[in-house]
Design a protein around this motif. Structure first.
Motif, short mmCIF file in Angstrom:
data_model
loop_
_atom_site.label_atom_id
_atom_site.label_comp_id
_atom_site.label_asym_id
_atom_site.label_seq_id
_atom_site.Cartn_x
_atom_site.Cartn_y
_atom_site.Cartn_z
N TRP A 37 0.83 -1.20 0.00
CA TRP A 37 0.00 0.00 0.00
C TRP A 37 0.87 1.26 0.00
CZ3 TRP A 37 -4.54 1.46 -1.35
CH2 TRP A 37 -5.05 2.66 -0.91
N THR A 38 1.94 1.24 0.76
CA THR A 38 2.85 2.39 0.80
C THR A 38 3.49 2.63 -0.56
OG1 THR A 38 3.32 2.04 3.14
CG2 THR A 38 4.92 3.32 1.91
N LEU A 39 3.92 1.57 -1.21
CA LEU A 39 4.54 1.72 -2.53
C LEU A 39 3.49 2.10 -3.59
CD1 LEU A 39 7.16 -1.13 -2.71
CD2 LEU A 39 7.53 1.29 -2.38
N TYR A 40 2.29 1.61 -3.45
CA TYR A 40 1.24 1.94 -4.40
C TYR A 40 0.91 3.43 -4.34
CZ TYR A 40 -3.33 2.09 -6.61
OH TYR A 40 -4.39 2.42 -7.41
N ARG A 41 0.81 3.96 -3.13
CA ARG A 41 0.53 5.39 -2.97
C ARG A 41 1.71 6.24 -3.41
NH1 ARG A 41 -0.74 7.00 2.75
NH2 ARG A 41 1.08 5.74 2.99
N GLY A 42 2.92 5.70 -3.20
CA GLY A 42 4.12 6.45 -3.56
C GLY A 42 4.45 7.56 -2.58
N GLN A 43 3.76 7.60 -1.47
CA GLN A 43 4.02 8.61 -0.46
C GLN A 43 4.74 7.98 0.71
OE1 GLN A 43 0.17 10.04 0.47
NE2 GLN A 43 0.00 11.30 -1.36
N GLY A 44 5.75 8.65 1.16
CA GLY A 44 6.51 8.15 2.29
C GLY A 44 7.95 8.61 2.17
N SER A 45 8.65 8.48 3.24
CA SER A 45 10.05 8.89 3.22
C SER A 45 10.87 7.86 2.45
CB SER A 45 10.57 9.02 4.65
OG SER A 45 10.66 7.74 5.23
N ARG A 46 12.10 8.21 2.21
CA ARG A 46 13.00 7.31 1.49
C ARG A 46 13.19 6.01 2.27
NH1 ARG A 46 18.32 9.95 -0.58
NH2 ARG A 46 16.82 10.70 -2.08
N GLU A 47 13.27 6.12 3.59
CA GLU A 47 13.46 4.93 4.43
C GLU A 47 12.21 4.04 4.39
OE1 GLU A 47 15.05 3.80 8.89
OE2 GLU A 47 14.20 5.77 8.53
N GLN A 48 11.03 4.63 4.42
CA GLN A 48 9.80 3.84 4.35
C GLN A 48 9.71 3.10 3.02
OE1 GLN A 48 7.03 7.06 5.11
NE2 GLN A 48 6.15 5.86 6.77
N LEU A 49 10.03 3.77 1.94
CA LEU A 49 9.96 3.13 0.63
C LEU A 49 10.99 2.01 0.50
CD1 LEU A 49 9.38 6.27 -1.61
CD2 LEU A 49 7.70 4.58 -0.88
N ALA A 50 12.19 2.22 1.04
CA ALA A 50 13.22 1.19 0.96
C ALA A 50 12.83 -0.05 1.78
CB ALA A 50 14.56 1.75 1.45
N ILE A 51 12.32 0.16 2.99
CA ILE A 51 11.89 -0.96 3.82
C ILE A 51 10.70 -1.67 3.18
CG2 ILE A 51 10.91 -1.58 6.07
CD1 ILE A 51 13.79 -0.98 6.36
N SER A 52 9.80 -0.92 2.57
CA SER A 52 8.66 -1.52 1.90
C SER A 52 9.10 -2.39 0.73
CB SER A 52 7.70 -0.44 1.40
OG SER A 52 7.13 0.25 2.47
N ARG A 53 10.02 -1.88 -0.07
CA ARG A 53 10.54 -2.67 -1.20
C ARG A 53 11.21 -3.95 -0.71
NH1 ARG A 53 12.90 2.29 -2.92
NH2 ARG A 53 11.41 3.39 -4.20
N LEU A 54 12.00 -3.83 0.34
CA LEU A 54 12.69 -5.01 0.89
C LEU A 54 11.69 -6.03 1.42
CD1 LEU A 54 15.33 -6.42 1.67
CD2 LEU A 54 15.25 -5.13 3.82
N SER A 55 10.67 -5.57 2.12
CA SER A 55 9.66 -6.47 2.67
C SER A 55 8.92 -7.21 1.56
CB SER A 55 8.67 -5.67 3.51
OG SER A 55 7.59 -6.46 3.90
N ILE A 56 8.56 -6.50 0.51
CA ILE A 56 7.85 -7.13 -0.60
C ILE A 56 8.75 -8.12 -1.32
CG2 ILE A 56 6.84 -6.66 -2.87
CD1 ILE A 56 5.65 -4.13 -1.63
N THR A 57 10.01 -7.75 -1.51
CA THR A 57 10.95 -8.65 -2.18
C THR A 57 11.15 -9.94 -1.38
OG1 THR A 57 12.09 -6.77 -3.14
CG2 THR A 57 13.28 -8.84 -3.11
N LEU A 58 11.35 -9.81 -0.08
CA LEU A 58 11.51 -11.01 0.75
C LEU A 58 10.27 -11.89 0.72
CD1 LEU A 58 13.35 -9.57 3.89
CD2 LEU A 58 14.28 -11.11 2.17
N ALA A 59 9.10 -11.27 0.81
CA ALA A 59 7.86 -12.05 0.82
C ALA A 59 7.63 -12.76 -0.52
CB ALA A 59 6.67 -11.15 1.15
N LEU A 60 7.91 -12.09 -1.62
CA LEU A 60 7.70 -12.71 -2.92
C LEU A 60 8.70 -13.83 -3.19
CD1 LEU A 60 6.75 -9.67 -5.18
CD2 LEU A 60 5.26 -11.45 -4.25
N ILE A 61 9.95 -13.63 -2.77
CA ILE A 61 10.95 -14.69 -2.92
C ILE A 61 10.56 -15.89 -2.07
CG2 ILE A 61 13.34 -15.31 -2.39
CD1 ILE A 61 14.13 -12.52 -3.37
N TRP A 62 10.11 -15.65 -0.85
CA TRP A 62 9.67 -16.76 0.00
C TRP A 62 8.48 -17.48 -0.62
CZ3 TRP A 62 4.85 -17.02 2.42
CH2 TRP A 62 4.66 -18.18 3.18
#
Length: 145
Positions: free
Chosen positions: A53-78
């Motif tokens: 949801w954070t990445l879809y909105r595109g709103q958030g700090s650089r740290e929020q977007l980076a953690i969101s990308r990492l979380s999605i990547t880990l979940a999809l790889i798993w």
């Protein structure tokens, strides 16, 4: 008893604000990102949805977007590994037990990495993984940001 308190404390308690550095470049520094929000992104499986949801909105700090990308990547790889190993175990007669054991190792690894990242964020350290963060920036940064 007031005499034992420093004068600066009495002025601040009385409501008078003093600016020790009148030439500060940022008058009101931006409020830090709440750690609970970043920790929510890293909860295994559940954190995928607020991250998306954070990445879809595109709103958030650089740290929020980076953690969101990492979380999605880990979940999809798993999820991809889980599905591949489970389907391999279902179709194989000889490797069934081995593939189920690998599947459990993959799931345990995903949960342990997520908990480790959560602990690093609580300690105030970086929430980056060397290989996965760059992969997340490259792949998800292109499509979801």
């Amino acid at each position: 008893m007031e005499n034992f308190e420093p004068k600066e404390n009495r002025e601040l308690l009385a409501g008078e604000q003093r600016d020790n550095n009148p030439q500060s470049p940022i008058p009101n520094p931006p409020s830090p990102i709440p750690k609970t929000q970043l920790l929510l992104y890293l909860i295994p499986i559940i954190g995928f949805f607020p991250s998306l949801w954070t990445l879809y909105r595109g709103q958030g700090s650089r740290e929020q977007l980076a953690i969101s990308r990492l979380s999605i990547t880990l979940a999809l790889i798993w999820l991809l590994g889980y599905l591949l190993l489970a389907s391999g175990a279902a179709t194989s007669d000889f490797l069934t037990l081995r593939l189920f054991i690998l599947n459990s190792f993959l799931t345990s690894g995903y949960f342990l990495v997520s908990v480790w990242l959560i602990l690093r964020l609580i300690q105030g350290k970086s929430g980056r993984l060397p290989g996965f963060s760059t992969l997340a920036e490259r792949v998800l940064g292109k499509y979801l940001s």
